[in-house]
Design a protein around this motif. Structure first.
Motif, short mmCIF file in Angstrom:
data_model
loop_
_atom_site.label_atom_id
_atom_site.label_comp_id
_atom_site.label_asym_id
_atom_site.label_seq_id
_atom_site.Cartn_x
_atom_site.Cartn_y
_atom_site.Cartn_z
N MET A 1 49.37 36.57 17.12
CA MET A 1 48.64 35.88 16.05
C MET A 1 47.22 35.57 16.50
N ASN A 2 46.40 35.19 15.55
CA ASN A 2 45.03 34.83 15.85
C ASN A 2 44.57 33.72 14.91
N THR A 3 43.29 33.37 15.01
CA THR A 3 42.77 32.27 14.18
C THR A 3 42.83 32.59 12.70
N GLU A 4 42.70 33.87 12.36
CA GLU A 4 42.77 34.27 10.94
C GLU A 4 44.15 33.98 10.37
N ILE A 6 46.21 31.64 11.39
CA ILE A 6 46.32 30.19 11.23
C ILE A 6 45.59 29.74 9.97
N ARG A 7 44.40 30.31 9.72
CA ARG A 7 43.64 29.96 8.50
C ARG A 7 44.42 30.37 7.25
N ALA A 8 45.13 31.49 7.37
CA ALA A 8 45.93 31.96 6.23
C ALA A 8 47.03 30.95 5.89
N LEU A 9 47.59 30.30 6.92
CA LEU A 9 48.61 29.28 6.68
C LEU A 9 48.01 28.08 5.96
N ASP A 10 46.76 27.74 6.32
CA ASP A 10 46.07 26.64 5.63
C ASP A 10 45.85 26.99 4.15
N ASP A 50 49.49 27.60 19.72
CA ASP A 50 48.21 26.90 19.64
C ASP A 50 47.73 26.97 18.20
N THR A 51 47.79 25.84 17.49
CA THR A 51 47.48 25.84 16.05
C THR A 51 45.99 25.97 15.75
N LYS A 52 45.17 26.02 16.79
CA LYS A 52 43.74 26.25 16.59
C LYS A 52 43.36 27.71 16.86
N LYS A 53 43.86 28.24 17.97
CA LYS A 53 43.50 29.60 18.36
C LYS A 53 44.54 30.63 17.90
#
Length: 359
Positions: A1-4, A6-10, A50-53
């Motif tokens: 996974m990546n930051t994108e 995590i943003r998709a989950l937001d 890591d919920t940020k990275k």
């Protein structure tokens, strides 16, 4: 996974109302299962996200035990071993969190995460659909006829849920809830009463109605501000859908005419409602705490000579002029039947000459 990712989950939380924490918990379990399946491990490992990275690590928690212990388990290590390889700060009872993430695990983890997110989205959408439409039971909704199968009509309906999320569904209008005189065409917009929202085989079923008295009640609430704000109260409604409705109203305001408020200037308010239900006749009467007066009004437009109340049998014996008997009873007994449903009393109607003959 990546930051994108995590943003998709937001974004999913904002757009579909699916809590990010719920998705992360599901992803955690899915990655754990994927690790055990692909690497054949029975160890009690943990997943760290890591919920940020968006970095994923597999952690093996190892308990520190006394150097003298003989039978060392897979998830244990001695104090001496821990101090030699992990630092001298450890003592018996501490936990060493050893990272055991395989080199090629990123691709497997991402795939597992995506699969579980898709699954959870479907599950969450079903839950949200059921929960939000369940709140709308007994309310009116506008829908578009989408298909007709045998005698059942289906309509596309939608509502705004929490956070202004648009929730769509297909409502079903069974034959028994259809209104005589209604015609249904594909693409046609019409108002429905949400009769029931239930779950069948994990699928939301929304039962609509065009014949329920609640449809008329809600239409009046929408059309008449005095009903909406409580100035005028609907006490009872009896209805034979497609033909005729009787409605009893009252107000506690001396300067308000409850019937006039419902009818509107030049009858425009009640006309708007009858247009929606294909010209169905609506009799509006004023409720009265005096039962005899209430029953007299319920038989409108017929004139009533007298009403005798039998409290024990809950029967109202009504006398009408000879030339008003057929009007009081109505075509095929409809007027008397609706009056009885409206007042919740059995009504026995006789004409004056019939009563004189019994004397």
């Amino acid at each position: 996974m990546n930051t994108e990712f995590i943003r998709a989950l937001d974004q999913l939380e904002k757009q579909k109302g699916i809590k990010k924490e719920i998705l992360l918990d599901a992803i955690n379990q899915a990655i754990l299962n994927a690790y055990k399946k692909n690497y054949g491990s029975n160890a009690e490992v943990e997943v760290s996200i890591d919920t940020k990275k968006g970095d994923i690590k597999i952690i093996n928690p190892i308990t520190i035990v006394d150097d003298d212990k003989v039978d060392i388990l897979d998830n244990e290590m001695t104090v001496e071993y821990a101090n030699q390889f992990f630092g001298k700060q450890y003592k018996e009872g501490d936990i060493v969190r050893e990272e055991v993430t395989p080199k090629d695990f990123g691709r497997i983890a991402t795939q597992a995460a995506r699969q579980i997110v898709v699954q959870k989205i479907k599950e969450a959408e079903k839950d949200i659909q059921y929960t939000e439409f369940k709140k709308k039971e007994t309310e009116i909704i506008t829908g578009m006829v989408s298909r007709i199968a045998k005698n059942t009509v289906y309509a596309d309906i939608s509502i705004l849920g929490e956070n202004d999320i648009m929730i769509t569904a297909e409502g079903v209008l069974p034959n028994g809830e259809q209104m005589s005189g209604d015609t249904y065409e594909l693409g046609q917009n019409m108002k429905f009463y949400i009769l029931e929202v239930k779950r069948t085989n994990n699928k939301t079923q929304i039962v609509l109605s065009r014949s329920h008295p609640g449809l008329v009640k809600r239409l009046f609430e929408m059309e008449v501000p005095e009903i909406f704000d409580g100035t005028v109260e609907i006490i009872s409604i009896s209805r034979e859908a497609g033909s005729r409705t009787k409605m009893a109203v009252k107000t506690n305001m001396q300067d308000v005419d409850p019937i006039g408020a419902c009818v509107g200037t030049r009858g425009q308010r009640v006309k708007n409602i009858t247009d929606e239900i294909n010209g169905e006749k609506i009799d509006i009467i004023e409720y009265n705490d005096d039962l005899a007066e209430y029953i007299t009004a319920s038989l409108s437009p017929a004139k009533v000579v007298s009403v005798e109340i039998d409290e024990e049998e809950k029967i109202a014996k009504v006398i009408v002029p000879d030339d008003k008997l057929s009007l009081a009873i109505g075509k095929e007994g409809q007027n008397a039947r609706l009056a009885a449903k409206l007042t919740n009393w059995k009504i026995d109607i006789k004409c004056e000459s019939e009563m004189l003959g019994q004397v």
